[in-house]
Design an enzyme around this catalytic site. Structure first.
Site, PDB file in Angstrom:
ATOM      1  CB  SER A   3     -13.834  30.926   4.534  1.00  0.00           C
ATOM      2  OG  SER A   3     -15.185  30.594   4.621  1.00  0.00           O
ATOM      3  CE  LYS A  63     -16.732  33.385   3.120  1.00  0.00           C
ATOM      4  NZ  LYS A  63     -16.716  33.372   1.640  1.00  0.00           N
ATOM      5  CE  LYS A 120     -18.560  29.879   4.295  1.00  0.00           C
ATOM      6  NZ  LYS A 120     -19.102  30.046   2.942  1.00  0.00           N
ATOM      7  CG  ASP A 178     -20.488  33.604   2.810  1.00  0.00           C
ATOM      8  OD1 ASP A 178     -21.649  33.867   2.418  1.00  0.00           O
ATOM      9  OD2 ASP A 178     -19.703  32.878   2.171  1.00  0.00           O
ATOM     10  CD  GLU A 213     -19.261  35.728   0.404  1.00  0.00           C
ATOM     11  OE1 GLU A 213     -18.390  35.921   1.278  1.00  0.00           O
ATOM     12  OE2 GLU A 213     -19.141  34.870  -0.476  1.00  0.00           O
ATOM     13  CG  ASP A 259     -20.617  33.368  -3.230  1.00  0.00           C
ATOM     14  OD1 ASP A 259     -20.526  32.918  -4.379  1.00  0.00           O
ATOM     15  OD2 ASP A 259     -20.155  32.743  -2.243  1.00  0.00           O
ATOM     16  CE  LYS A 264     -17.171  31.403  -3.754  1.00  0.00           C
ATOM     17  NZ  LYS A 264     -18.029  30.512  -2.973  1.00  0.00           N
ATOM     18  N   GLY A 279     -13.467  31.058  -2.983  1.00  0.00           N
ATOM     19  CA  GLY A 279     -13.009  29.690  -3.209  1.00  0.00           C
ATOM     20  C   GLY A 279     -14.139  28.708  -3.057  1.00  0.00           C
TER      21      GLY A 279
END
Ligand code: OSB
Ligand code: MG
Length: 393
Positions: free
Chosen positions: A157, A183, A185, A210, A234, A259, A283, A311
């Site tokens: 991430s 991934k 952000k 994400d 996401e 999420d 998660k 995570g």
């Protein structure tokens, strides 16, 4: 049932949970402050050190279990903070279970079923019960959860960076270490151009974005996203924007992954049913513990909805449980499971785990947490400690 509550654990796929009595004699709660090697920036802000809460529980035979509540200082990602987690553990949850006998960890996880909220605290204490059960039975935690996979596909991430060159360097580094999925952000102003550049620079590597709820419904940011062929998008909108997520998903071929929306098994099921997403990031802390994470997994599997393990920058203590859970058969997409040593100067388990060249992390086979806990380090980094001091009987 309120929207923030735990809700009933659905019994879609009946499970046989291990029966091994759980009776806690003493619980210690540590608030530890761990410096991060690198700052991590998301739509929620910048992180340079991380407080996390570690729970140590000892049963009446002296068997020790562990859990982690990776709560931050602000309630941006979930309602929980390190302070609310502390309160919940020391004043609500530990007093509720101390000295009581539960037939097994799954029953233990229902002790606070009438309580709302405090998911991270409940997760941490529930993990103590599971790791004690695993220890007592001499069977790996993954096996207790019904896991079948022996190695977990692992992605990385990437936070929002100063600029594109810095991000590209980071990604290159991680891919060289074996990480098999990227991934990124995203936030308004750091999105389509970044994704396009990354997709062009690393063709063939699964790429996802994400948004951590950073976008307003109604914009047209995502009109072009389908051309990128992302693995998933996401959580573009707020957790409770389920109708808006469903509207967006109806316009996209790219799968939306839930999420922040997926706080309970019931809400997750409803969200999937209305088409708010087609993938779930499971998660365990956000879902208030492994039992409910398993319920979401089972439910998604029944609907052919793929899941993966996200995570919350857990240390090896939290990651140990995540690794065991991610071995369940429905976890078919790469996990956010980068080794804690990449974030923290020192992990709280020693030896810690690492990613292998093939991009996987082996599922620990040693009973209990799966890794030896570095208790001295926990005490060294502790900024606050609470001990139930209940006499063993
Ligand atoms: O949205 O996945 C997220 C960390 C804290 C809160 C939310 C998220 C994250 C991460 C961390 O992305 C990824 C990791 O733990 O490796
Ligand atoms: Mg996320």
């Amino acid at each position: 049932m309120s929207e923030t509550g735990a809700g009933p654990v659905p019994a879609t796929a009946p499970r046989r949970h291990p029966e091994v009595p759980i009776r806690l004699a003493r619980v210690t709660v540590y608030s530890v402050e761990l410096p991060l090697i690198m700052a991590f920036r998301t739509a929620h802000g910048n992180t340079t050190s991380r407080r996390t809460t570690i729970v140590r529980a000892e049963d009446t035979d002296g068997v020790v279990g562990w859990g982690e509540a990776p709560a931050g200082s602000l309630p941006t990602y979930t309602a929980d903070t390190e302070r609310s987690t502390w309160y919940a553990l020391t004043e609500l949850l530990v007093p509720l279970v101390l000295g009581r006998t539960f037939p097994g960890p799954a029953d233990f996880a229902l002790a606070w079923d009438s309580y709302q909220g405090y998911h991270l605290a409940r997760h941490a204490l529930e993990c103590c019960a599971w790791t004690i059960a695993s220890e007592r039975l001499g069977r790996p935690l993954a096996e207790l959860f019904g896991g079948e996979q022996t190695a977990i596909l692992t992605g990385e991430s990437f936070g929002i960076e100063e600029g594109l060159p810095a991000l590209m360097r980071e990604i290159e580094n991680r891919l060289a270490q074996g990480f098999m999925r990227i991934k990124v952000k995203i936030m308004p102003g750091w999105d389509m151009d970044v994704l396009r550049a990354v997709a062009a620079a690393f063709p063939g590597v699964p790429l996802m974005a994400d948004a951590n709820t950073g976008y307003e419904p109604g914009g047209d940011e995502f009109a072009a996203i389908d051309d990128l062929g992302l693995l998933m998008l996401e959580q573009p909108f707020a957790g409770d924007a389920l109708s808006e997520l469903a509207d967006l998903q109806a316009r996209l071929r790219t799968r939306i992954c839930l999420d922040e929306s997926a706080t309970t098994p019931g809400i997750t099921r409803a969200a999937l049913r209305i088409g708010a997403g087609r993938i779930v990031n499971v998660k365990p802390p956000r879902l208030a513990g492994p039992l409910r994470a398993m319920a979401v997994h089972d439910d998604c599997r029944e609907r052919d909805v793929p899941v993966w393990c996200g995570g919350m920058f857990e240390t090896g203590i939290g990651r140990g449980v995540n690794l065991a859970l991610a071995s369940l058969p429905g976890f078919t997409l790469p996990a956010d499971m980068s080794p804690a040593r990449l974030f923290y100067a020192e992990d709280l388990v020693d030896p810690t785990f690492d990613i292998q060249k093939d991009g996987t992390i082996p599922v620990p086979q040693r009973p209990g947490l799966g890794f030896p806990v570095a208790e001295k380090r926990i005490r060294r980094y502790a900024v606050d400690t609470w001990d139930s001091r209940a006499p063993a009987s």
